[in-house]
Design an enzyme around this catalytic site. Structure first.
Site, PDB file in Angstrom:
ATOM      1  N   SER A 104       0.841  -1.187   0.000  1.00 41.38           N
ATOM      2  CA  SER A 104       0.000   0.000   0.000  1.00 41.38           C
ATOM      3  C   SER A 104       0.879   1.241   0.000  1.00 41.38           C
ATOM      4  O   SER A 104       1.683   1.435   0.916  1.00 41.38           O
ATOM      5  CB  SER A 104      -0.899  -0.003   1.243  1.00 41.38           C
ATOM      6  OG  SER A 104      -1.319   1.306   1.559  1.00 41.38           O
ATOM      7  N   SER A 153     -14.422 -22.660  19.203  1.00 41.18           N
ATOM      8  CA  SER A 153     -15.617 -22.034  18.644  1.00 41.18           C
ATOM      9  C   SER A 153     -15.213 -21.144  17.483  1.00 41.18           C
ATOM     10  O   SER A 153     -16.035 -20.530  16.830  1.00 41.18           O
ATOM     11  CB  SER A 153     -16.326 -21.207  19.720  1.00 41.18           C
ATOM     12  OG  SER A 153     -15.412 -20.331  20.316  1.00 41.18           O
ATOM     13  N   GLN A 172     -13.383 -24.483  12.125  1.00 42.76           N
ATOM     14  CA  GLN A 172     -13.654 -24.528  10.679  1.00 42.76           C
ATOM     15  C   GLN A 172     -12.478 -25.164   9.946  1.00 42.76           C
ATOM     16  O   GLN A 172     -12.653 -25.930   8.999  1.00 42.76           O
ATOM     17  CB  GLN A 172     -13.820 -23.116  10.090  1.00 42.76           C
ATOM     18  CG  GLN A 172     -14.497 -22.124  10.988  1.00 42.76           C
ATOM     19  CD  GLN A 172     -15.988 -22.304  10.950  1.00 42.76           C
ATOM     20  OE1 GLN A 172     -16.564 -22.362   9.876  1.00 42.76           O
ATOM     21  NE2 GLN A 172     -16.583 -22.432  12.102  1.00 42.76           N
ATOM     22  N   ASP A 197      13.597  -6.814   7.152  1.00 41.95           N
ATOM     23  CA  ASP A 197      14.264  -6.349   8.377  1.00 41.95           C
ATOM     24  C   ASP A 197      13.409  -6.618   9.614  1.00 41.95           C
ATOM     25  O   ASP A 197      13.934  -6.774  10.715  1.00 41.95           O
ATOM     26  CB  ASP A 197      14.529  -4.843   8.277  1.00 41.95           C
ATOM     27  CG  ASP A 197      15.338  -4.506   7.034  1.00 41.95           C
ATOM     28  OD1 ASP A 197      16.447  -5.057   6.903  1.00 41.95           O
ATOM     29  OD2 ASP A 197      14.846  -3.724   6.192  1.00 41.95           O
ATOM     30  N   GLY A 234      -2.317 -18.072  21.374  1.00 45.32           N
ATOM     31  CA  GLY A 234      -1.539 -19.119  22.039  1.00 45.32           C
ATOM     32  C   GLY A 234      -0.127 -19.233  21.498  1.00 45.32           C
ATOM     33  O   GLY A 234       0.707 -19.963  22.026  1.00 45.32           O
ATOM     34  N   GLY A 235       0.144 -18.526  20.401  1.00 46.19           N
ATOM     35  CA  GLY A 235       1.509 -18.455  19.892  1.00 46.19           C
ATOM     36  C   GLY A 235       1.865 -19.436  18.791  1.00 46.19           C
ATOM     37  O   GLY A 235       3.033 -19.541  18.414  1.00 46.19           O
ATOM     38  N   GLY A 236       0.882 -20.141  18.247  1.00 50.03           N
ATOM     39  CA  GLY A 236       1.183 -21.087  17.168  1.00 50.03           C
ATOM     40  C   GLY A 236       1.662 -20.383  15.908  1.00 50.03           C
ATOM     41  O   GLY A 236       2.683 -20.754  15.310  1.00 50.03           O
ATOM     42  N   LEU A 237       0.952 -19.349  15.514  1.00 50.37           N
ATOM     43  CA  LEU A 237       1.318 -18.597  14.313  1.00 50.37           C
ATOM     44  C   LEU A 237       2.658 -17.887  14.523  1.00 50.37           C
ATOM     45  O   LEU A 237       3.553 -17.967  13.675  1.00 50.37           O
ATOM     46  CB  LEU A 237       0.223 -17.564  13.989  1.00 50.37           C
ATOM     47  CG  LEU A 237       0.463 -16.702  12.750  1.00 50.37           C
ATOM     48  CD1 LEU A 237       0.437 -17.553  11.477  1.00 50.37           C
ATOM     49  CD2 LEU A 237      -0.588 -15.584  12.656  1.00 50.37           C
ATOM     50  N   GLU A 247      -0.167  -8.518  20.722  1.00 45.96           N
ATOM     51  CA  GLU A 247      -1.390  -9.014  21.338  1.00 45.96           C
ATOM     52  C   GLU A 247      -2.229  -7.842  21.837  1.00 45.96           C
ATOM     53  O   GLU A 247      -1.772  -6.712  21.888  1.00 45.96           O
ATOM     54  CB  GLU A 247      -1.087 -10.037  22.451  1.00 45.96           C
ATOM     55  CG  GLU A 247      -0.346  -9.488  23.635  1.00 45.96           C
ATOM     56  CD  GLU A 247       0.053 -10.573  24.628  1.00 45.96           C
ATOM     57  OE1 GLU A 247      -0.516 -11.674  24.609  1.00 45.96           O
ATOM     58  OE2 GLU A 247       0.949 -10.296  25.437  1.00 45.96           O
ATOM     59  N   LYS A 300      -8.962  -2.051   0.526  1.00 40.82           N
ATOM     60  CA  LYS A 300     -10.151  -2.788   0.054  1.00 40.82           C
ATOM     61  C   LYS A 300     -10.166  -4.228   0.529  1.00 40.82           C
ATOM     62  O   LYS A 300     -10.539  -5.134  -0.204  1.00 40.82           O
ATOM     63  CB  LYS A 300     -10.248  -2.757  -1.492  1.00 40.82           C
ATOM     64  CG  LYS A 300      -9.891  -1.430  -2.127  1.00 40.82           C
ATOM     65  CD  LYS A 300     -10.787  -0.305  -1.655  1.00 40.82           C
ATOM     66  CE  LYS A 300     -10.289   1.046  -2.131  1.00 40.82           C
ATOM     67  NZ  LYS A 300     -10.944   2.153  -1.395  1.00 40.82           N
TER      68      LYS A 300
HETATM   69  C1  LIG Z   1      -6.181 -18.355  16.024  1.00 42.32           C
HETATM   70  C2  LIG Z   1      -5.990 -17.004  15.474  1.00 42.32           C
HETATM   71  C3  LIG Z   1      -4.969 -16.161  15.943  1.00 42.32           C
HETATM   72  C4  LIG Z   1      -4.025 -16.550  17.048  1.00 42.32           C
HETATM   73  O1  LIG Z   1      -3.225 -17.635  16.678  1.00 42.32           O
HETATM   74  P1  LIG Z   1      -2.311 -18.428  17.721  1.00 42.32           P
HETATM   75  O2  LIG Z   1      -1.644 -19.471  16.938  1.00 42.32           O
HETATM   76  O3  LIG Z   1      -3.239 -18.994  18.775  1.00 42.32           O
HETATM   77  O4  LIG Z   1      -1.401 -17.448  18.342  1.00 42.32           O
HETATM   78  C5  LIG Z   1      -4.811 -14.927  15.339  1.00 42.32           C
HETATM   79  N1  LIG Z   1      -5.633 -14.505  14.344  1.00 42.32           N
HETATM   80  C6  LIG Z   1      -6.630 -15.283  13.875  1.00 42.32           C
HETATM   81  C7  LIG Z   1      -7.479 -14.771  12.771  1.00 42.32           C
HETATM   82  C8  LIG Z   1      -6.836 -16.559  14.417  1.00 42.32           C
HETATM   83  O5  LIG Z   1      -7.833 -17.339  13.943  1.00 42.32           O
END
Ligand SMILES: *Cc1c(COP(=O)(O)O)cnc(C)c1O
Length: 328
Positions: free
Chosen positions: A32, A82, A87, A176, A184-187, A208, A277
């Protein structure tokens, strides 16, 4: 800081990328001019709102189910959620021909229950006030031989989520900075592993909600801190405690955790709608809001931002946009 043993390697993320490419979308990277002008940096937005089911969670779910043995696949999987993990599990299991059961609260939005059933999942309803969903899932797992796939605290889930950052680096080259939201920190942990592998000097920040800074407290004290369910519009980041597996990875690779207010999330949602958009859910706005807030000096830098998802119902979205102010 001492190096801690960690459960996932860059090779695991690469393997996950190979596995999920049969089914997952390679999501677009958007730029952008206005975001760049505002920050004086080059921003690259990795848009997981365009992933299947509208969020990155399909990556981890598909990778984790793929790794089960034939016997485990035949018996089926169970998840409790939930939100987007439900999904993601329902769709990934359907794609892999694995029976799936999702444990959902009785007060989950009707649209989410219907969508989960629509993917062919068996939905088991529990009462949020009186029942423990983990106990229900454990019971099902024991009785029916189901494998439990948790939303973040699982090596194959973490590796799957990391493919988002891997794709981003493959597409735009060195960065950089990388900003990633965290529940929970997975991503965050998966993306941090990929980022350090692709660009060892990349500075990684987790983000967060201000109302629930458990990961920030955990990182700063060196111990996993639990908090009450935070009151925030970022419903994907309402976790009370960072994962046992994700925390050591975050400690190893993430420089700091930043926080963002609900007002900033509304402002960011409006920016995404008006200027780029794109429809982004509140949690999906966390990383961008932090990067564009000026909290970290990113001038002249190349900056990656993971936009984690876009699942928000129309009525709430309209209200968030109304609350949002123009940040330009
Ligand atoms: C689950 C979720 C997160 C958080 O992911 P974690 O792996 O739990 O840190 C962030 N954004 C969206 C849209 C999610 O569905």
């Amino acid at each position: 800081m001492p190096l801690l043993p960690i459960a996932v390697s860059a090779d695991d993320v690469r393997e996950a990328a190979n596995i999920i490419k049969a089914a997952a979308h390679r999501t677009p990277v958007l730029t952008s001019t206005q975001a760049n002008a505002l920050t004086g940096a080059s921003l690259f937005f990795k848009c997981e709102n365009y992933q299947r089911i509208g969020a990155f969670k399909f990556r981890g779910a598909y990778n984790a189910i793929s790794h089960l043995t034939p016997e485990q696949k035949k018996n089926g999987v169970v998840a409790f959620s939930s939100g987007n993990h439900a999904q993601a599990m329902a769709l990934a299991a359907r794609e892999l021909n694995v029976p799936v059961t999702i444990v959902m609260p009785h007060d989950a939005p009707a649209a989410k229950l219907a969508a989960t059933r629509g993917y062919g999942a068996e939905v088991i309803i529990y009462n949020r006030q009186t029942e423990d969903r983990e106990a229900i899932a454990a019971d099902l797992a024991a009785k029916r031989g189901l494998s439990i796939i948790p939303p973040y605290n699982h090596p194959h889930v973490i590796a799957g989520q990391g493919t988002s950052a891997l794709e981003l680096f493959e597409e735009v080259g060195e960065l950089d900075f990388l900003f990633v939201c965290t529940g929970g920190g997975g991503l965050l942990s998966g993306c941090a592993i990929a980022a350090k592998h692709m660009a060892p000097n990349c500075r990684i920040f987790g983000v967060e909600p201000e109302a629930g800074n458990d990961v920030q407290q955990s990182l700063r004290t060196g111990e996993r801190v639990s908090i009450a369910v935070p009151n925030t519009i970022a419903d994907g980041a309402q976790t009370q405690c960072v994962g046992e597996l994700t925390f050591p990875i975050i400690r190893n690779f993430v420089e700091d955790i930043l926080t963002v207010s609900d007002q900033q999330l509304c402002d960011q949602m409006r920016f995404f709608m008006e200027r780029m958009k794109i429809v982004v859910e509140p949690t999906g706005c966390l990383a961008a809001a932090a990067a564009m807030s000026g909290a970290i000096d990113i001038r002249d830098a190349r900056v990656g931002i993971i936009v984690s998802g876009g699942n928000v119902d129309a009525e709430s979205y309209a209200n968030f946009l109304k609350r949002g102010k123009n940040i330009l």
